[in-house]
Design an enzyme around this catalytic site. Structure first.
Site, PDB file in Angstrom:
ATOM      1  N   ARG A   1     -27.904  57.968 -26.690  1.00 62.86           N
ATOM      2  CA  ARG A   1     -28.917  56.999 -27.118  1.00 62.86           C
ATOM      3  C   ARG A   1     -29.474  57.264 -28.512  1.00 62.86           C
ATOM      4  O   ARG A   1     -29.621  56.321 -29.288  1.00 62.86           O
ATOM      5  CB  ARG A   1     -30.038  56.893 -26.083  1.00 62.86           C
ATOM      6  CG  ARG A   1     -29.531  56.414 -24.703  1.00 62.86           C
ATOM      7  CD  ARG A   1     -30.665  56.119 -23.738  1.00 62.86           C
ATOM      8  NE  ARG A   1     -31.452  54.996 -24.182  1.00 62.86           N
ATOM      9  CZ  ARG A   1     -32.609  55.072 -24.805  1.00 62.86           C
ATOM     10  NH1 ARG A   1     -33.170  56.249 -25.018  1.00 62.86           N
ATOM     11  NH2 ARG A   1     -33.221  53.992 -25.206  1.00 62.86           N
TER      12      ARG A   1
ATOM     13  N   CYS B   1     -18.994  67.536 -34.219  1.00 65.64           N
ATOM     14  CA  CYS B   1     -18.694  67.384 -35.644  1.00 65.64           C
ATOM     15  C   CYS B   1     -18.966  65.961 -36.123  1.00 65.64           C
ATOM     16  O   CYS B   1     -18.049  65.203 -36.454  1.00 65.64           O
ATOM     17  CB  CYS B   1     -17.241  67.767 -35.899  1.00 65.64           C
ATOM     18  SG  CYS B   1     -16.908  69.419 -35.310  1.00 65.64           S
ATOM     19  N   GLU B   2     -20.216  65.569 -36.105  1.00 59.83           N
ATOM     20  CA  GLU B   2     -20.672  64.267 -36.597  1.00 59.83           C
ATOM     21  C   GLU B   2     -22.116  64.464 -37.019  1.00 59.83           C
ATOM     22  O   GLU B   2     -22.889  65.085 -36.285  1.00 59.83           O
ATOM     23  CB  GLU B   2     -20.727  63.209 -35.477  1.00 59.83           C
ATOM     24  CG  GLU B   2     -19.450  62.904 -34.764  1.00 59.83           C
ATOM     25  CD  GLU B   2     -18.642  61.811 -35.446  1.00 59.83           C
ATOM     26  OE1 GLU B   2     -19.193  61.090 -36.306  1.00 59.83           O
ATOM     27  OE2 GLU B   2     -17.463  61.705 -35.110  1.00 59.83           O
TER      28      GLU B   2
ATOM     29  N   TYR C   1     -28.924  55.585 -18.742  1.00 62.72           N
ATOM     30  CA  TYR C   1     -28.005  55.502 -19.888  1.00 62.72           C
ATOM     31  C   TYR C   1     -27.822  56.858 -20.559  1.00 62.72           C
ATOM     32  O   TYR C   1     -27.632  56.952 -21.764  1.00 62.72           O
ATOM     33  CB  TYR C   1     -28.483  54.422 -20.883  1.00 62.72           C
ATOM     34  CG  TYR C   1     -28.658  53.084 -20.196  1.00 62.72           C
ATOM     35  CD1 TYR C   1     -27.544  52.361 -19.781  1.00 62.72           C
ATOM     36  CD2 TYR C   1     -29.922  52.572 -19.902  1.00 62.72           C
ATOM     37  CE1 TYR C   1     -27.693  51.161 -19.100  1.00 62.72           C
ATOM     38  CE2 TYR C   1     -30.076  51.370 -19.217  1.00 62.72           C
ATOM     39  CZ  TYR C   1     -28.956  50.668 -18.830  1.00 62.72           C
ATOM     40  OH  TYR C   1     -29.091  49.482 -18.144  1.00 62.72           O
TER      41      TYR C   1
ATOM     42  N   GLY D   1     -32.650  48.450 -13.936  1.00 60.25           N
ATOM     43  CA  GLY D   1     -31.878  49.680 -14.113  1.00 60.25           C
ATOM     44  C   GLY D   1     -32.792  50.770 -14.633  1.00 60.25           C
ATOM     45  O   GLY D   1     -33.322  51.592 -13.885  1.00 60.25           O
TER      46      GLY D   1
HETATM   47  C1  LIG Z   1     -27.744  46.289 -18.117  1.00 58.91           C
HETATM   48  C2  LIG Z   1     -28.065  45.164 -17.213  1.00 58.91           C
HETATM   49  C3  LIG Z   1     -29.151  45.255 -16.328  1.00 58.91           C
HETATM   50  C4  LIG Z   1     -30.103  46.428 -16.316  1.00 58.91           C
HETATM   51  O1  LIG Z   1     -30.819  46.544 -17.494  1.00 58.91           O
HETATM   52  P1  LIG Z   1     -32.031  47.587 -17.599  1.00 58.91           P
HETATM   53  O2  LIG Z   1     -32.526  47.411 -18.975  1.00 58.91           O
HETATM   54  O3  LIG Z   1     -31.460  48.935 -17.374  1.00 58.91           O
HETATM   55  O4  LIG Z   1     -33.025  47.221 -16.566  1.00 58.91           O
HETATM   56  C5  LIG Z   1     -29.359  44.202 -15.462  1.00 58.91           C
HETATM   57  N1  LIG Z   1     -28.545  43.109 -15.453  1.00 58.91           N
HETATM   58  C6  LIG Z   1     -27.502  42.998 -16.297  1.00 58.91           C
HETATM   59  C7  LIG Z   1     -26.667  41.791 -16.244  1.00 58.91           C
HETATM   60  C8  LIG Z   1     -27.231  44.009 -17.197  1.00 58.91           C
HETATM   61  O5  LIG Z   1     -26.206  43.873 -18.050  1.00 58.91           O
END
Ligand SMILES: *Cc1c(COP(=O)(O)O)cnc(C)c1O
Length: 438
Positions: A336, A366-367, A394, A299
């Site tokens: 994040r 407001c935090e 993210y 991801g």
């Molecule tokens: C979140 C997730 C990913 C991707 O994670 P990255 O750190 O963004 O690469 C892959 N597989 C599962 C099962 C996840 O929950």
């Protein structure tokens, strides 16, 4: 990976577009992505494994073990982009066109994949809490694999599949119990985490699955965490998974694929994550020359450094202890920092000469947790644009409407062109589903 932005004519550009042009046309806050950077990271990931596995295949041939002609194809790894990192359908479509499959964690994400023209047969479904409806919908859609995370889920899927006279393809998500040394909130492969099942349980689940008429065992998977910056946890996890694969083979349970999840980290500040090449080579060495197809669920590594959050300074607020640069982006846009204490570089879009001051870059929410960056040395004035870097993963996907703030626009840069791939939300949309009492 290709750099997302560069300074040209004293202004930050993404590809050939100056960021002030994005702000002028679409306003702020806006997430800005680069098509070239997204494609480059996908190709880099794919290429790294193709060449790493080609090397191990070659040594496989060298040992004199029988090799079939289809080996090259079946050993081509399948990348299943983790939709949750950034689910915009333009981004999914881009990856789909490059041949990507997808890792989903809800049927909402499945609907996005379908809307984006993704190949449903290359979808794997992860997550500990899949509802009956979700299992049914994904089964009927014909997804590639359910990554099963508990005994209860295995039984539930068998019932759902039987109810439809269908056979569901499954893998068991194993918890290899390795510590990826990342932030505790994004560690997923330890015994104490809610994800997957312990190795002993996995064996038992595979035996149970074999006895289920409506389940077809196709693979095994693990995902040990996110923003991982070392190779060791991956090779350890793979070695442990391979032990299981061998135990299963001894019992006559053959697997078609081995899914190693995602989690590879990126550089936000001074981290030194392994290169994708080094990661691929290390895994390929441990993997050797097995018949299973390797799969991955990256991801962050594909999108994180391919996007930034463009914001404008509303006010400068000097103080006795701290100076604040109050911007129009906030924790609802980029969670994040508030959630993980995460670091994002902050770059002035048009750098100024002058004496720098230390600022906390904060939003209007407001935090006190509403900060984007702390103690940054900046030369800025009210109205200046700032690029909050490495916000492609993210960022938008974790955004919310807290404080009734419409979510940001998303813009894709392609050469000298800009495409609005998600319009800024309108306030009226935010309470569309609400109603007054009679
Ligand atoms: C979140 C997730 C990913 C991707 O994670 P990255 O750190 O963004 O690469 C892959 N597989 C599962 C099962 C996840 O929950």
């Amino acid at each position: 990976m290709a750099a997302l932005h560069q300074l040209r004519d004293e202004e930050l550009h993404v590809e050939d577009v100056p960021l002030s042009a994005v702000a002028q046309r679409f306003g702020t806050p806006t997430f800005v992505y680069s098509r070239a950077a997204l494609s480059a990271s996908y190709r880099e990931f794919e290429g790294a494994f193709k060449s790493a596995l080609a090397t191990t295949s070659a040594s496989y041939v060298g040992t004199g073990t029988q090799v079939t002609n289809g080996l090259a194809d079946t050993r081509a790894p399948l990348i299943c982009y983790a939709v949750k990192a950034n689910p915009n359908i333009a981004i999914l479509n881009l990856f789909a066109r490059l041949g990507s499959g997808f890792d989903i964690v809800s049927v909402g994400e499945l609907a996005r994949v379908v809307a984006a023209g993704g190949d449903v047969s290359k979808v794997v479904f992860s997550g500990v809490g899949k509802s009956v409806d979700e299992l049914r919908t994904a089964l009927q859609a014909g997804i590639g694999c359910f990554n099963i995370e508990s005994t209860a889920e295995l039984h539930r899927l068998e019932r759902v599949a039987a109810g439809h006279g269908a056979v569901a393809p499954i893998s068991i998500r194993v918890n290899p119990d390795v510590n990826p040394n990342t932030h505790p909130y994004i560690t997923t492969g330890l015994t104490e985490n809610k994800f997957g099942v312990a190795r002993e349980v996995a064996l038992d689940l595979y035996r149970k699955a074999r006895a289920c008429a409506h389940l077809r065992i196709v693979g095994i998977d693990c995902h040990i965490g996110s923003q991982i910056t070392e190779i060791g946890p991956y090779t350890d996890a793979l070695a442990r998974v391979l032990e299981l694969v061998d135990q299963l083979a001894d019992e006559g349970i053959a697997l078609e694929h081995l899914d190693l999840g995602g989690g590879l980290g990126i550089r936000y500040r001074d981290e030194s994550p392994p290169s994708i090449d080094a990661y691929a080579q290390a895994l390929a060495r441990v993997y050797g020359a097995r018949p299973q197809r390797l799969m991955f669920e990256p991801g962050r590594i594909l999108v994180g450094n391919a996007g930034l959050l463009l914001a404008r300074i509303e006010y400068l607020k000097p103080g006795p202890v701290k100076n604040f640069a109050i911007v129009d982006a906030a924790m609802n846009d980029l969670m994040r920092p508030a959630l993980y204490d995460a670091y994002h570089a902050v770059l002035p879009v048009k750098p100024r000469l002058g004496t720098s001051m230390l600022y906390d870059v904060v939003g209007p929410i407001c935090e006190s947790g509403d900060w984007l960056a702390r103690s940054r040395s900046l030369v800025v004035e009210e109205g200046d644009l700032l690029a909050i870097d490495s916000a492609g993963a993210y960022g938008m996907s974790m955004s919310s409407n807290y404080n009734t703030r419409p979510r940001a626009a998303e813009v894709m840069i392609d050469g000298d062109r800009m495409f609005e791939i998600r319009a800024r939300e309108r306030v009226a949309q935010l309470f569309e589903g609400e109603s007054l009492l009679p």
